[in-house]
Write a protein that holds these residues in place. Structure first.
Motif, short mmCIF file in Angstrom:
data_model
loop_
_atom_site.label_atom_id
_atom_site.label_comp_id
_atom_site.label_asym_id
_atom_site.label_seq_id
_atom_site.Cartn_x
_atom_site.Cartn_y
_atom_site.Cartn_z
N SER A 37 -6.22 -33.64 -1.07
CA SER A 37 -4.98 -33.49 -1.86
C SER A 37 -5.16 -34.11 -3.24
O SER A 37 -6.17 -34.76 -3.53
N ASP A 38 -4.11 -33.90 -4.12
CA ASP A 38 -4.08 -34.53 -5.44
C ASP A 38 -3.10 -35.68 -5.39
O ASP A 38 -2.01 -35.55 -4.81
N THR A 40 -1.57 -39.28 -7.81
CA THR A 40 -1.54 -39.93 -9.12
C THR A 40 -1.13 -41.39 -8.97
O THR A 40 -0.17 -41.70 -8.24
N SER A 81 -15.33 -34.97 -11.98
CA SER A 81 -14.66 -33.82 -11.36
C SER A 81 -13.41 -34.21 -10.60
O SER A 81 -12.63 -33.36 -10.19
N VAL A 82 -13.19 -35.51 -10.40
CA VAL A 82 -12.06 -35.97 -9.59
C VAL A 82 -11.05 -36.74 -10.43
O VAL A 82 -9.84 -36.52 -10.31
N HIS A 84 -8.79 -37.95 -13.60
CA HIS A 84 -8.20 -37.42 -14.84
C HIS A 84 -7.12 -38.40 -15.31
O HIS A 84 -6.41 -39.00 -14.50
N ASP A 86 -3.62 -39.01 -17.57
CA ASP A 86 -2.46 -38.35 -18.17
C ASP A 86 -2.16 -38.96 -19.54
O ASP A 86 -2.74 -39.99 -19.94
N THR A 92 -5.01 -39.62 -12.26
CA THR A 92 -4.80 -38.58 -11.26
C THR A 92 -6.13 -38.26 -10.57
O THR A 92 -7.15 -38.10 -11.23
N ARG A 94 -7.96 -35.51 -8.08
CA ARG A 94 -7.88 -34.12 -7.64
C ARG A 94 -8.91 -33.89 -6.52
O ARG A 94 -10.07 -34.25 -6.64
N ASN A 95 -8.38 -33.32 -5.40
CA ASN A 95 -9.21 -33.08 -4.21
C ASN A 95 -9.87 -34.40 -3.78
O ASN A 95 -11.08 -34.51 -3.62
#
Length: 667
Positions: A37-38, A40, A81-82, A84, A86, A92, A94-95
């Motif tokens: 899941s994602d 944050t 790749s994971v 990030h 804001d 955040t 991701r996956n």
């Protein structure tokens, strides 16, 4: 609400109020996430524009970025790749995977401002699948120290673990211990038999597994019965013995008598018919749990009166690593069994059949007769034993040689001692252990020196110390190389054969002897080996000698491939004969005696004319005439006796020499 807060802070800053840089999480700092899941980790800041944001994963920086900057954040390459960032500095995922389970810290800095930070815990879970339970050991046994359950899953970890027994939740306590993935039952009993369950849960899934456990126990103390119930049985009676005990699984029953099993029914009953006195004694019921191999034994005594056979036997043995003494008195059999005791050692202690006692005051017992009294209703008797420390002894040496010419020397140190002494071995003061070179016999009385070499340090002082609880005795032996201590030679009457005799020192290492000769039948003037004798021989015969020739003999001792000191040389010379004058003198003596006898006989016969005269034997007459004439005519020139001399045999073959004799010696 957060936007309103930011506007108020901005208004105060514009109107001249002092504003410091601040940061705050906008969501809970403990975040649960499902694998894939994602998620944050949200924050907000105030008091400064465009602060520098740095995110740390377990203390290691993974993202650096300036808020509201149009450049791309600096993300660690293995997380790009994971992870990030804001616009407000939130991080955040991701996956997300289990790899990102841990503690994260965000720091914001601005030149001239104080550094601020916030911390988050990210808990990543997977779906729980395939829960299983394992036990250590496989079977639960009553009386064991612990019995443990261990759960495992094919996938997913649990946030909460709950254990149940027969539907009732278990908690930590004296009997149950819960730690991590384990449930431990301390000192399990048969009451712990039942259904166990483990329930695993996390925010996204749950799993349950059940396991039925049977606690094995027994056999319990057996119950023995004799039917009919009698104190004493008489020869010819019949009786039944039965034995039963609780256990899971049901224990097997075996009856033992005098060390042998006796037939019993499937239920464990023994039928004894027409009993005799030989069947009097202790019957033992042996119960065995077929799964745990746990045993329980119980005895019952059947009385058929008789006196114990034989006599009581006394013995003494060393205990406590050869520091103590244990006296034993054995007089088995009989009904009732004889009461055995050592009154000299203890007034109160006694036993039956096989009794032992370990006294404290050991030195005072050396050489003292210790009596065991054996009391039976029908007879009273006794036996005795005298404990002794080792007495003085002399080592005995044996030497052997193998077919491959390897010499082995055995040193025997045997002493009289009760109990038997333990022998410790030393070489030149250093202790010897059982190894490749030195091997010690099981009873320690013999030391074997393998591959003995008389030209090396094997010739040394060896010490054996015999020890028992009552004392010790030490003896030294110095091993010597091959030597001849004494030798002699004996010539036969016909001078064609000699006998050599010799001896060696008691501690000399000898594996064989070379018998050497020098004489006319051998080419050259040097000694030549004519016989090779084994090491245990001390004599040999050499025949086929020429009486008129001279010979020299000697013995050369051997030890493996080493030649020892030769014996003295023994010479055999030809017979020179007796001188004529000596022969005449010897002949005159018997002639004088014979003449005297004839004179006495003549006088006596002259007085006895009536007695018949008997002729003198011609053999006697011939002897008398020859001897007398020789003596009268020329007593100094009597011819020597006529010897029958054999012709010379210079080329007579010497005795057969076996060059493959296996040598060995016993000293």
């Amino acid at each position: 609400m957060q936007t309103l807060f930011d506007l108020i802070v901005l208004l105060f800053c514009v109107t001249g109020y002092v504003c410091d840089l601040s940061i705050s999480p906008t969501r809970p700092v403990s975040v649960d996430a499902l694998v894939g899941s994602d998620v944050t980790l949200a924050v907000s800041h105030s008091g400064a524009s465009q602060p520098v944001v740095t995110w740390f994963m377990e203390g290691v920086p993974v993202v650096i970025w300036t808020v509201s900057d149009y450049t791309s954040p600096d993300v660690a390459s293995d997380h790009s790749s994971v992870l990030h960032v804001d616009q407000n500095g939130s991080l955040t995922f991701r996956n997300v995977s289990l790899r990102y389970n841990g503690t994260y810290t965000v720091e914001m800095t601005k030149i001239g401002e104080t550094r601020v930070s916030a911390t988050f815990d990210l808990l990543v879970y997977d779906i729980i699948k395939n829960v299983s339970l394992h036990t250590v050991p496989v079977e639960a046994v009553e009386g064991a120290r612990v019995f443990a359950f261990h759960y495992s899953t094919m996938q997913g970890d649990a946030r909460e673990v709950r254990w149940f027994f027969n539907g009732v939740r278990l908690d930590n306590g004296p009997h149950y211990s819960i730690n991590g993935k384990n449930l431990t039952i301390n000192q399990p009993s048969r009451n712990d038999t039942g259904r166990y369950a483990v329930v695993l849960t996390n925010p996204f899934s749950s799993g349950t597994h059940y396991r039925n456990i049977t606690v094995l126990y027994g056999p319990d103390m057996p119950v023995l019965m004799v039917s009919p119930t009698k104190a004493v049985f008489v020869s010819g009676d019949s009786l039944f013995l039965s034995c039963a005990a609780e256990g899971l699984p049901a224990p097997s029953v075996t009856w033992m008598f005098s060390g042998r099993s006796i037939p019993a029914s499937s239920g464990g009953t023994v039928n004894l018919t027409d009993v005799t006195t030989s069947q009097s004694g202790v019957y033992t019921c042996v119960l065995i749990n077929p799964k745990t191999d746990a045993q329980m034994k119980r005895n019952i005594t059947i009385h058929v009166y008789e006196i114990p056979s034989g006599e009581p036997l006394c013995s003494v043995q060393a205990t406590n690593e050869n520091l103590g003494l244990q006296f034993l008195c054995v007089w088995p059999g009989g009904v009732p069994e004889a009461r055995l005791s050592f009154p000299d050692l203890s007034v109160n202690d006694s036993g039956e059949g096989n009794f032992s006692i370990t006294p404290n005051d050991i030195p005072s017992l050396n050489g003292e007769e210790i009596i065991c009294k054996a009391d039976h209703p029908l007879i009273q008797t006794q036996c005795s034993i005298i404990p002794r420390g080792p007495v003085d002894f002399l080592p005995v040496i044996f030497t052997t040689i193998s077919q491959d010419e390897q010499t082995t020397v055995a040193v025997h140190c045997t002493t009289e001692a009760s109990p038997e002494a333990v022998v410790h071995w030393f070489k030149d003061g250093h202790g010897l252990e059982d190894a490749r070179k030195y091997q010690i016999s099981t009873n320690t009385s013999q030391l074997f020196i393998l591959d003995f070499n008389v030209s090396s340090t094997d010739l040394d002082v060896y010490t054996c110390t015999a020890i028992n609880p009552l004392g010790s005795e030490t003896s030294n032996v110095t091993l010597l190389g091959p030597q001849i201590s004494d030798s002699s030679i004996v010539l036969s009457d016909n001078r064609t054969e000699v006998t050599l005799n010799w001896d060696v020192p008691p501690t000399s290492i000898v594996t064989g002897f070379d018998i050497q000769m020098k004489g006319p039948d051998l080419t050259g003037s040097q000694f030549r080996t004519i016989q090779m004798m084994p090491g245990f021989t001390r004599t040999t015969n050499i025949s086929g000698l020429e009486p008129k020739s001279s010979y020299f003999f000697r013995i050369v001792p051997q030890a493996g491939g080493t030649t020892g000191e030769r014996s003295e040389e023994h010479r055999v010379q030809p017979d020179a004969g007796l001188r004529r004058a000596v022969i005449a003198g010897i002949s005159a003596v018997p002639c004088s005696i014979i003449l005297l006898l004839f004179v006495l006989a003549f006088i006596y016969c002259g007085k006895c004319d009536r007695n018949p005269r008997y002729p003198i034997s011609r053999a006697v007459e011939k002897v008398r005439t020859v001897i007398c004439q020789s003596a009268v005519n020329d007593p100094h020139h009597c011819p020597p006796p006529e010897y029958r001399l054999q012709p010379p045999e210079r080329w007579t073959a010497l005795p057969y020499v076996n060059t493959h004799v296996r040598r060995a010696t016993t000293v």
